[in-house]
Motif scaffolding. Structure first.
Motif, PDB file in Angstrom:
ATOM      1  N   GLN A   1      12.268 -14.090  -5.827  1.00  0.00           N
ATOM      2  CA  GLN A   1      12.803 -15.440  -6.031  1.00  0.00           C
ATOM      3  C   GLN A   1      11.662 -16.405  -6.360  1.00  0.00           C
ATOM      4  OE1 GLN A   1      14.857 -17.081  -2.675  1.00  0.00           O
ATOM      5  NE2 GLN A   1      15.881 -18.641  -3.903  1.00  0.00           N
ATOM      6  N   MET A   2      10.538 -16.232  -5.654  1.00  0.00           N
ATOM      7  CA  MET A   2       9.359 -17.071  -5.915  1.00  0.00           C
ATOM      8  C   MET A   2       8.854 -16.853  -7.346  1.00  0.00           C
ATOM      9  SD  MET A   2       7.336 -19.151  -4.267  1.00  0.00           S
ATOM     10  CE  MET A   2       6.013 -20.050  -5.033  1.00  0.00           C
TER      11      MET A   2
ATOM     12  N   HIS B   1      14.588 -25.509  -3.163  1.00  0.00           N
ATOM     13  CA  HIS B   1      13.461 -24.711  -3.626  1.00  0.00           C
ATOM     14  C   HIS B   1      13.492 -23.327  -2.993  1.00  0.00           C
ATOM     15  CE1 HIS B   1      12.037 -28.197  -5.498  1.00  0.00           C
ATOM     16  NE2 HIS B   1      11.945 -28.852  -4.376  1.00  0.00           N
ATOM     17  N   PRO B   2      12.956 -22.359  -3.705  1.00  0.00           N
ATOM     18  CA  PRO B   2      12.984 -21.020  -3.123  1.00  0.00           C
ATOM     19  C   PRO B   2      12.107 -20.943  -1.882  1.00  0.00           C
ATOM     20  CG  PRO B   2      11.720 -21.047  -5.152  1.00  0.00           C
ATOM     21  CD  PRO B   2      12.344 -22.389  -5.010  1.00  0.00           C
ATOM     22  N   ASN B   3      12.378 -19.941  -1.143  1.00  0.00           N
ATOM     23  CA  ASN B   3      11.622 -19.652   0.071  1.00  0.00           C
ATOM     24  C   ASN B   3      10.143 -19.459  -0.276  1.00  0.00           C
ATOM     25  OD1 ASN B   3      10.375 -18.046   1.929  1.00  0.00           O
ATOM     26  ND2 ASN B   3      12.054 -16.572   2.090  1.00  0.00           N
ATOM     27  N   MET B   4       9.300 -20.170   0.449  1.00  0.00           N
ATOM     28  CA  MET B   4       7.877 -20.162   0.117  1.00  0.00           C
ATOM     29  C   MET B   4       7.113 -19.099   0.910  1.00  0.00           C
ATOM     30  SD  MET B   4       7.212 -22.456  -2.140  1.00  0.00           S
ATOM     31  CE  MET B   4       8.235 -23.652  -2.940  1.00  0.00           C
ATOM     32  N   SER B   5       7.834 -18.221   1.574  1.00  0.00           N
ATOM     33  CA  SER B   5       7.132 -17.303   2.477  1.00  0.00           C
ATOM     34  C   SER B   5       6.157 -16.394   1.728  1.00  0.00           C
ATOM     35  CB  SER B   5       8.130 -16.455   3.244  1.00  0.00           C
ATOM     36  OG  SER B   5       8.848 -15.676   2.322  1.00  0.00           O
ATOM     37  N   PHE B   6       6.377 -16.250   0.410  1.00  0.00           N
ATOM     38  CA  PHE B   6       5.488 -15.380  -0.353  1.00  0.00           C
ATOM     39  C   PHE B   6       4.111 -16.006  -0.480  1.00  0.00           C
ATOM     40  CE2 PHE B   6       4.666 -13.280  -4.665  1.00  0.00           C
ATOM     41  CZ  PHE B   6       4.204 -12.128  -4.060  1.00  0.00           C
ATOM     42  N   GLU B   7       4.066 -17.320  -0.384  1.00  0.00           N
ATOM     43  CA  GLU B   7       2.780 -17.983  -0.527  1.00  0.00           C
ATOM     44  C   GLU B   7       2.691 -19.122   0.492  1.00  0.00           C
ATOM     45  OE1 GLU B   7       0.943 -21.265  -3.215  1.00  0.00           O
ATOM     46  OE2 GLU B   7       1.854 -19.695  -4.409  1.00  0.00           O
TER      47      GLU B   7
ATOM     48  N   VAL C   1      -3.534 -18.136  -0.583  1.00  0.00           N
ATOM     49  CA  VAL C   1      -3.188 -17.942  -1.994  1.00  0.00           C
ATOM     50  C   VAL C   1      -3.816 -16.658  -2.536  1.00  0.00           C
ATOM     51  CG1 VAL C   1      -3.426 -18.906  -4.310  1.00  0.00           C
ATOM     52  CG2 VAL C   1      -2.912 -20.410  -2.387  1.00  0.00           C
ATOM     53  N   ALA C   2      -5.105 -16.436  -2.242  1.00  0.00           N
ATOM     54  CA  ALA C   2      -5.809 -15.313  -2.859  1.00  0.00           C
ATOM     55  C   ALA C   2      -5.645 -14.019  -2.071  1.00  0.00           C
ATOM     56  CB  ALA C   2      -7.289 -15.645  -2.993  1.00  0.00           C
TER      57      ALA C   2
ATOM     58  N   GLY D   1      -3.140 -13.621   0.542  1.00  0.00           N
ATOM     59  CA  GLY D   1      -1.852 -13.451   1.203  1.00  0.00           C
ATOM     60  C   GLY D   1      -1.973 -13.526   2.718  1.00  0.00           C
TER      61      GLY D   1
ATOM     62  N   VAL E   1      -3.980  -8.080   1.201  1.00  0.00           N
ATOM     63  CA  VAL E   1      -4.647  -7.715  -0.044  1.00  0.00           C
ATOM     64  C   VAL E   1      -6.054  -7.210   0.272  1.00  0.00           C
ATOM     65  CG1 VAL E   1      -5.460  -8.580  -2.264  1.00  0.00           C
ATOM     66  CG2 VAL E   1      -3.348  -9.468  -1.290  1.00  0.00           C
TER      67      VAL E   1
ATOM     68  N   LEU F   1       0.840 -28.737  -8.548  1.00  0.00           N
ATOM     69  CA  LEU F   1       1.665 -27.750  -7.844  1.00  0.00           C
ATOM     70  C   LEU F   1       2.547 -28.418  -6.795  1.00  0.00           C
ATOM     71  CD1 LEU F   1       1.602 -24.691  -8.264  1.00  0.00           C
ATOM     72  CD2 LEU F   1       0.157 -24.518  -6.255  1.00  0.00           C
TER      73      LEU F   1
ATOM     74  N   ARG G   1       6.671 -28.973  -6.886  1.00  0.00           N
ATOM     75  CA  ARG G   1       7.585 -28.461  -5.865  1.00  0.00           C
ATOM     76  C   ARG G   1       8.400 -29.576  -5.250  1.00  0.00           C
ATOM     77  NH1 ARG G   1       3.620 -23.782  -3.533  1.00  0.00           N
ATOM     78  NH2 ARG G   1       3.815 -22.534  -5.420  1.00  0.00           N
TER      79      ARG G   1
END
Lengths: 151, 433
Positions: free
Chosen positions: A71-72, B2-8, B76-77, B79, B142, B344, B348
């Motif tokens: 989704q992101m 907004h989408p879930n920000m858990s990825f970043e 960010v770099a 995770g 990572v 950014l 958002r």
């Protein structure tokens, strides 16, 4: 060859097309920049389409994760499409500053996005999908749709 | 929505910005102090003024920028999740400011209880910081050359402030330590360990990204952290045994490793795919050229200890390292990071309906180029002042002015952010039911 390797390579290819398009735009060579920008735009949009229509649905079906990384990535694709449109509008109006500003922003977003995919999402896809989808064929098909003459 | 920000897990924008906006203020203070004390400050690297100036730069300017950048960079770099970044920044940032002000005042006056309190405050703030950042780094999903470099860098930071605290006690005469050797080891771990490894780790990520260069070679990512760590460990043995000429060779090995990093970076940038004028690129190249000059000067000092009495050689290396290398690359990166973070966060906030200004509209290009010219003019004046001390005050004023201009440029970026954020909020309020 892993499931996503073709997309990984295609990132680098799009980077090169971006560099050509940006340089032509900044030199004020509008005819050349329109041509190189169109190549870059078509390849990048085909890349997004392959991910959104082939890779992400397969990943979501295999893992049940629909609200997370994919989704992101879709959200960032939308942001990049918007910046592509801004570059295109600046090209049409021959606005050098607007073109340079949109290009710089797109580059930063694109690079960050690519690293997240290459470091996190693609390895996850390679583990869960294990060759159940043919991403290369998907990309080829979308590139042919985008630029039938060169294909 | 907004989408879930858990990825970043990017922290709120105020987390890095409070550090970024504080860093140049320490540079202004350092420049003014140098202008006020004049040639006396540069008589030797051991004067109270020289030590105060050094710490305004390393524990003020550099540490603020680095601590802020790492809180933004790790999620960010790598995770890696930073535990409560707003709380960490809210405690570490003011504690570092007060600690460094106390420490520097102590160097300028007689080291008293406030001096040790300042050192203690820095140690406490950095210990908390290292606990949070170290945990995030060791759990980062990572695995890359960047992560390895950052892990060793954070370890070197601990050694640096630990030895710094020992020195603060020693300067007060609390207990007998060999101050010169501890200072040598403290400075080497701070500059060659923490600062250089942090710079290398961040460079592996941002240099290819900003300029579309080929990636850094894999061997460098392995050689640099472990090679520098080995050199720093051997260098630290001078705390245990009498100094000998062998340490010149250890220094030489460290310098060659640092020079390799500079040479590889310049080579990659020469092969960049993106060929448009860029302030960040020029700052980076100035920084790497300074690092190569440090290697040349360091080799001269190591092989011929009589080189200009060695005292001037040390001052020259210090100027090249703090102003030529680190202030240059930090400024160059701030000029990319601040416009991008502005964009950014505004993007958002506004979703895909309200379009924020593009990156080039955040800080005027001409202002960045002008500030860069002033920065390199100040660097040139500082280097000349080492050989010709009457120029010291002018060089100090030039450096203060270039840091003030940097602050102004960063603030103009923040103003654009705040103006646009208010416009988005006003638009949201209009559309609210």
């Amino acid at each position: 060859m892993s499931t996503t390797e073709v997309l990984h390579h295609h990132h680098k290819h799009c980077d090169e097309l971006f560099a050509d398009a940006e340089a032509a735009g900044l030199h004020g060579d509008w005819a050349a920049s329109a041509a190189s920008f169109a190549r870059f735009r078509d390849e990048l949009l085909a890349h997004f389409a392959t991910e959104e229509q082939v890779l992400f649905p397969a990943f979501e079906a295999a893992t049940g994760m629909t609200g997370g990384p994919t989704q992101m990535m879709r959200f960032e694709h939308a942001q990049m499409r918007e910046l592509i449109e801004q570059m295109e509008a600046a090209l049409d109006q021959r606005g050098r500053e607007a073109f340079a500003g949109a290009a710089e922003t797109l580059l930063m977003l694109m690079q960050q996005h690519n690293m997240k995919e290459e470091n996190i999402l693609y390895p996850m896809c390679n583990r869960t999908l294990a060759d159940t989808v043919d991403v290369a064929a998907g990309l080829r098909q979308r590139l042919e749709e985008a630029c039938p003459v060169s294909a | 929505m907004h989408p879930n920000m858990s990825f970043e897990q990017a922290p709120p924008i105020s987390v890095p910005y409070r550090f970024f906006l504080t860093a140049p203020l320490f540079g202004i203070a350092a420049g003014l102090l140098l202008a006020l004390t004049g040639a006396d400050a540069l008589g030797s690297r051991w004067t109270g003024e020289a030590l105060a100036l050094t710490h305004l730069m390393v524990a003020g300017f550099m540490l603020q920028a680095m601590c802020g950048a790492l809180l933004q960079f790790i999620p960010v770099a790598a995770g890696g999740n930073i535990w409560r970044p707003s709380l960490v920044a809210g405690v570490v940032h003011p504690a570092l400011i007060v600690g460094v002000v106390l420490l520097v005042s102590g160097f300028l006056a007689v080291p008293g209880s406030a001096f040790v309190a300042g050192a203690g405050l820095i140690v406490a703030a950095l210990s908390g910081y290292v606990a949070v950042v170290g945990f995030a780094l060791f759990r980062a999903p990572v695995q890359s050359a960047t992560i390895v470099a950052l892990r060793v860098a954070v370890l070197a930071l601990v050694v640096t402030y630990g030895l710094g605290f020992t020195l603060a006690q020693g300067l007060r005469g609390s207990y007998g330590v060999s101050l010169i050797e501890v200072t040598h080891v403290h400075a080497a771990w701070g500059l060659g360990g923490w600062s250089l490894l942090l710079l290398s780790g961040v460079s592996y990520y941002v240099v290819p990204m900003f300029q579309l260069t080929p990636p850094y070679p894999v061997w460098l990512g392995r050689l640099l952290p472990w090679g520098l760590l080995a050199v720093l460990l051997v260098w630290a043995t001078q705390l245990l045994r009498p100094a000998s000429e062998a340490y010149s060779w250890v220094l030489l090995a460290g310098l060659l490793l640092a020079g390799t990093f500079a040479a590889v970076t310049l080579r990659l940038q020469a092969r960049r795919r993106r060929r448009v004028p860029d302030v960040t690129l020029t700052f980076f190249r100035g920084g790497m050229a300074s690092l190569l000059a440090i290697v040349a000067a360091g080799i001269a000092v190591a092989l011929a200890p009589t080189f200009a009495g060695s005292q001037r050689g040390a001052l020259l290396i210090g100027m090249l390292a703090l102003v030529g290398l680190f202030v240059s690359v930090i400024t160059g990166m701030l000029y990319k990071i601040v416009p991008f973070l502005n964009w950014l966060h505004l993007q958002r906030l506004g979703g895909l309906t309200v379009l924020p200004p593009n990156m080039k509209q955040m800080i005027p290009e001409r202002a960045m180029v002008g500030q860069m010219r002033l920065h390199f003019a100040a660097l040139a004046a500082l280097l000349v002042a080492v050989a010709w001390p009457p120029l010291t005050s002018v060089a100090g004023l030039l450096f203060a002015a270039s840091c003030a201009w940097l602050e102004w440029n960063l603030l103009s970026g923040v103003r654009v952010y705040l103006d646009f954020r208010d416009r988005i909020r006003a638009a949201d309020a209009c559309h609210a039911p």
